[in-house]
Design a protein around this motif. Structure first.
Motif, PDB file in Angstrom:
ATOM      1  N   TRP A 479      17.622 115.632 100.527  1.00  0.00           N
ATOM      2  CA  TRP A 479      16.673 116.058  99.472  1.00  0.00           C
ATOM      3  C   TRP A 479      16.121 117.452  99.735  1.00  0.00           C
ATOM      4  O   TRP A 479      15.953 118.250  98.820  1.00  0.00           O
ATOM      5  CB  TRP A 479      15.515 115.069  99.333  1.00  0.00           C
ATOM      6  CG  TRP A 479      15.921 113.734  98.792  1.00  0.00           C
ATOM      7  CD1 TRP A 479      15.757 112.529  99.400  1.00  0.00           C
ATOM      8  CD2 TRP A 479      16.547 113.461  97.531  1.00  0.00           C
ATOM      9  NE1 TRP A 479      16.250 111.524  98.599  1.00  0.00           N
ATOM     10  CE2 TRP A 479      16.739 112.074  97.448  1.00  0.00           C
ATOM     11  CE3 TRP A 479      16.979 114.262  96.472  1.00  0.00           C
ATOM     12  CZ2 TRP A 479      17.335 111.451  96.353  1.00  0.00           C
ATOM     13  CZ3 TRP A 479      17.577 113.659  95.371  1.00  0.00           C
ATOM     14  CH2 TRP A 479      17.747 112.275  95.320  1.00  0.00           C
ATOM     15  N   ASN A 480      15.809 117.732 101.030  1.00  0.00           N
ATOM     16  CA  ASN A 480      15.219 119.042 101.331  1.00  0.00           C
ATOM     17  C   ASN A 480      16.194 120.171 101.043  1.00  0.00           C
ATOM     18  O   ASN A 480      15.826 121.206 100.506  1.00  0.00           O
ATOM     19  CB  ASN A 480      14.799 119.113 102.806  1.00  0.00           C
ATOM     20  CG  ASN A 480      13.487 118.389 103.008  1.00  0.00           C
ATOM     21  OD1 ASN A 480      12.699 118.260 102.071  1.00  0.00           O
ATOM     22  ND2 ASN A 480      13.273 117.884 104.204  1.00  0.00           N
ATOM     23  N   THR A 481      17.469 119.941 101.412  1.00  0.00           N
ATOM     24  CA  THR A 481      18.483 120.982 101.167  1.00  0.00           C
ATOM     25  C   THR A 481      18.598 121.230  99.672  1.00  0.00           C
ATOM     26  O   THR A 481      18.640 122.373  99.208  1.00  0.00           O
ATOM     27  CB  THR A 481      19.862 120.501 101.710  1.00  0.00           C
ATOM     28  OG1 THR A 481      19.666 119.974 102.992  1.00  0.00           O
ATOM     29  CG2 THR A 481      20.890 121.593 101.698  1.00  0.00           C
ATOM     30  N   LEU A 482      18.646 120.132  98.908  1.00  0.00           N
ATOM     31  CA  LEU A 482      18.761 120.270  97.455  1.00  0.00           C
ATOM     32  C   LEU A 482      17.536 120.976  96.872  1.00  0.00           C
ATOM     33  O   LEU A 482      17.653 121.868  96.027  1.00  0.00           O
ATOM     34  CB  LEU A 482      18.916 118.892  96.802  1.00  0.00           C
ATOM     35  CG  LEU A 482      20.306 118.267  96.900  1.00  0.00           C
ATOM     36  CD1 LEU A 482      20.256 116.784  96.567  1.00  0.00           C
ATOM     37  CD2 LEU A 482      21.281 118.977  95.957  1.00  0.00           C
ATOM     38  N   ALA A 483      16.348 120.594  97.363  1.00  0.00           N
ATOM     39  CA  ALA A 483      15.111 121.191  96.836  1.00  0.00           C
ATOM     40  C   ALA A 483      15.066 122.688  97.155  1.00  0.00           C
ATOM     41  O   ALA A 483      14.691 123.506  96.312  1.00  0.00           O
ATOM     42  CB  ALA A 483      13.898 120.480  97.412  1.00  0.00           C
ATOM     43  N   GLU A 484      15.477 123.055  98.388  1.00  0.00           N
ATOM     44  CA  GLU A 484      15.471 124.485  98.751  1.00  0.00           C
ATOM     45  C   GLU A 484      16.406 125.283  97.852  1.00  0.00           C
ATOM     46  O   GLU A 484      16.161 126.441  97.535  1.00  0.00           O
ATOM     47  CB  GLU A 484      15.879 124.662 100.213  1.00  0.00           C
ATOM     48  CG  GLU A 484      14.690 124.522 101.145  1.00  0.00           C
ATOM     49  CD  GLU A 484      15.107 124.255 102.579  1.00  0.00           C
ATOM     50  OE1 GLU A 484      16.219 124.656 102.959  1.00  0.00           O
ATOM     51  OE2 GLU A 484      14.303 123.614 103.294  1.00  0.00           O
TER      52      GLU A 484
END
Ligand code: XUL
Length: 522
Positions: A479-484
Motif C-alpha cells: 500500500w505504501n509503495t502504491l500511495a507514494e
C-alpha cells in the motif's frame, strides 16, 4: 507490475482510471455523466424523480448502458484495452439491485445485444433504491425491535439500523411487493452488480461494502443470522457471498474481450464501496489521517484499529479494504446544497470559490446556516430546512459574499461536531472530491478542525483507489509503495490559523445548539 483499471460507478457518473505501476503514471482518466449522456433515463442527477421526496431510486439499466458507453468512448480515443492486467471498481454504497434466479445461475451477456438488453429480462425489480433514499424509518424501527434494539444492531453491524442501508431497503421491498421479492434470486449492491456485469456471472460482495447493509456481522465477517431473520425471509439464499476485498471474483467476460478488446482471462477483483475505495485512493488506509471527500455526498472518514461505535449512531464502522476498520460519517447535503447557493446568486464556480477564498483569509466567519436543502442523514432531518443566523445583510438572503462562506462554514462545523466521537488521533486531513479544488474550502477546513489539510492531486480518489486495489490484489503490491506513486498531494498545505480556534469552537457549539433546537421543535 502492470496496468490496472479501476471504475467508479457513482451517483451521477461512471468513470475509469488506468494506472501504470511501472511508470507511476495515470494513463487513462475517462468518464460519462448520466444526466448529460442519458436524457432518456430522466435522471438529471443520477436518480429518478419521485413525488415522495424521501424516495430516491435509479434505473439499473442506466448503469448497464453506462458501461457500454464508457468503454466505447475509451475505445474511440484509441486507448488499447488489451494492455490491462486486472480490473476492480467502486460503487456508490448501500444501493440494491434485485435480479431473478436466472441472473444468479448465469448472467451471461449476449454479444449481439447491449449489456442493458441482456440484463433487462433478468431484473425482478425495475428500479434500485440508492443511498439518498430515506423512506425506510418504519423498517429501521422494526429491524431494531426484532433483534432487541439498536444497540444490538450497532454492536453486530457497526451501525444502528439506517434508512439508506440495504437491509431496511430490502425489508421495505419484501413488505410492499412480496411476490417480486419471492421472484428475486439474488440481491446485489451497486458494487457487486457492476462486478457481475464485467464477469458475466453473479459474483461476491466485498467485506467493506457489505458493512453498509446492516446485515454483515463485522466481527465474524459473515452474514448475521439474527439480522437476516429480522430483515426478510429466506434472505441468506438471495445474498452474494461476502469475501475479503482483495479476492478475485471472476475473469472478464468474453463480451468485453470481443467488443472492446480486453485480454482474455484477466482477473476481476471484488468491487468495493466508493468510500472504502477512496480511503485507499487518498493513501489514508493507515491510521493517522482523516479524509474529507466533497462529492454528491460529503463524507468524513478515517482508518481505525478498533471497532468503537458512535454513541449518537450517526457514524458507521466498515471493514477497511486494506485491513482493520474504517469509520465514516455521511452528509447528504454535499455538492447539491453548494450548487443551490451557486444557482441562487446565478454565479459560476469560479466566483463561488473566489468569494470563499477571500472570506477564508479575513476574519473568522460567524454567520451560520442550517444548510439542509434536501433531507439530511447527519443529523437526521426528513424535510429541507434552510435558515440563516447572523448579520442583517446575511439573513436577508441577498448577499452572496456572506452566504457562500456561511454555507461552507456551516457544513464543515456539522462535520466537525459529528466526528468528535472518533478516538483515533488525526494528524492530517486529506481532502478530495470536486469541491476540494477550492482553496477557500480547504483553508476553512484547516481552521475549523485546527488540523493541517493536504489536497489530493487526483479528485476522483474512488476510481484511483479501485485501480490501486486491483494492483495490490493481483501483484501483492504494498500500500505504501502504491500511495507514494499515485496519492500525490499538491504543493500547497493549508495550515490552521490558531487565532481562529476559539471563534470556530464557539461557532461549533452554537451550531450544535441550533440543530438541537430545530430537532426539539419537530
Ligand atoms: C456513504 C454514503 C455515500 C455514498 C455516495 O455511507 O451513503 O457516501 O456512498 O456514493
Amino acid at each position: 507490475m502492470g496496468k490496472f483499471l479501476g471504475f467508479d460507478s457513482s451517483t451521477q457518473s461512471l468513470s475509469a482510471f488506468v494506472i501504470d505501476t511501472d511508470s507511476g503514471e495515470i494513463i487513462l482518466d475517462e468518464n460519462i455523466n448520466f444526466g448529460d449522456d442519458f436524457p432518456q433515463y430522466k435522471s438529471q442527477n443520477g436518480f429518478l424523480e419521485n413525488s415522495d421526496l424521501l424516495v430516491k431510486h435509479s434505473d439499473p439499466l442506466m448503469w448497464c448502458d453506462a458501461l457500454d458507453l464508457l468503454l466505447g468512448k475509451i475505445k474511440k480515443t484509441g486507448f488499447d484495452l488489451s494492455i490491462i492486467d486486472a480490473v476492480s471498481g467502486s460503487g456508490q454504497q448501500h444501493g440494491t439491485v434485485y435480479l431473478k434466479k436466472q441472473f444468479a445461475d448465469s448472467a451471461k451477456l449476449d454479444i449481439k445485444k447491449t449489456v442493458a438488453e441482456s440484463i433487462k429480462p433478468m431484473l425482478s425489480r425495475l428500479t434500485a433504491p440508492i443511498w439518498m433514499d430515506s423512506s425506510t424509518s418504519e423498517e429501521c424501527r422494526e429491524i431494531a425491535e426484532n433483534v432487541g434494539g439498536n444497540k444490538v444492531v450497532q454492536e453486530k453491524t457497526g451501525s444502528p439500523a439506517i434508512e439508506r442501508f440495504s437491509g431496511p431497503q430490502i425489508r421495505k421491498f419484501y413488505k410492499k411487493d412480496p411476490d417480486s421479492y419471492k421472484d428475486t434470486g439474488v440481491i446485489h449492491l451497486v458494487s457487486s452488480f457492476m462486478a457481475s456485469l464485467l464477469c458475466g456471472k453473479s459474483v461476491a460482495v466485498d467485506y467493506a461494502d457489505a458493512s453498509g447493509m446492516n446485515l454483515l456481522n463485522l466481527h465474524r465477517t459473515s452474514w448475521d443470522e439474527d439480522m437476516l431473520n429480522a430483515t426478510a425471509p429466506e434472505l441468506k439464499e438471495k445474498l452474494p457471498e461476502p469475501v475479503p476485498s482483495n479476492s478475485a471474483v471472476g475473469t472478464i467476460s468474453e463480451y468485453y474481450v470481443k467488443k472492446y478488446g480486453f485480454k482474455s482471462g484477466i482477473s476481476v477483483y471484488a468491487w468495493s464501496g466508493d468510500n472504502p475505495s477512496s480511503i485507499v485512493g487518498v493513501g489514508a488506509c493507515i491510521p493517522g489521517n482523516a479524509v474529507i471527500s466533497l462529492g454528491t455526498s460529503d463524507t468524513f472518514f478515517a482508518s481505525i484499529k478498533s471497532s468503537v461505535v458512535d454513541p449518537d449512531g450517526y457514524g458507521h464502522i466498515f471493514c477497511n479494504p486494506a485491513g482493520n476498520y474504517m469509520c465514516l460519517i455521511c452528509f447528504k447535503n454535499g455538492s447539491l446544497a453548494r450548487e443551490k447557493v451557486k444557482e441562487q446568486f446565478n454565479m459560476d464556480w469560479k466566483t463561488f470559490d473566489g468569494i470563499a477564498e477571500i472570506a477564508s483569509v479575513s476574519t473568522p466567519v460567524k454567520n451560520l446556516m442550517l444548510p439542509f436543502y434536501v433531507s439530511e442523514i447527519t443529523p437526521l432531518i426528513f424535510e429541507p430546512i434552510v435558515r440563516y443566523f447572523g448579520d442583517d445583510d446575511f439573513i436577508s438572503g441577498e448577499n452572496p459574499k456572506k452566504t457562500v462562506p456561511a454555507i461552507i462554514v456551516s457544513q464543515l462545523l456539522n462535520m466537525k461536531q459529528h466526528s468528535l466521537w472518533i478516538d483515533t488521533k488525526i494528524k492530517t486531513i486529506k481532502i478530495t472530491g470536486g469541491a476540494s479544488k477550492s482553496d477557500g474550502i480547504c483553508q476553512f477546513a484547516a481552521d475549523i478542525f485546527q488540523t493541517p489539510v493536504e489536497r489530493l492531486k487526483v479528485a476522483n480518489s474512488a476510481a484511483l483507489g479501485a485501480a490501486m486495489r486491483a494492483a495490490n490484489s493481483e501483484n501483492n503490491m504494498n500500500w505504501n509503495t502504491l500511495a507514494e506513486m499515485f496519492c500525490l498531494t499538491g504543493k500547497k498545505r493549508f495550515i490552521p490559523n490558531n487565532n481562529y480556534a476559539a471563534a470556530f469552537a464557539e461557532s461549533a457549539k452554537i451550531f450544535s445548539d441550533l440543530i438541537f433546537a430545530e430537532k426539539a421543535e419537530k
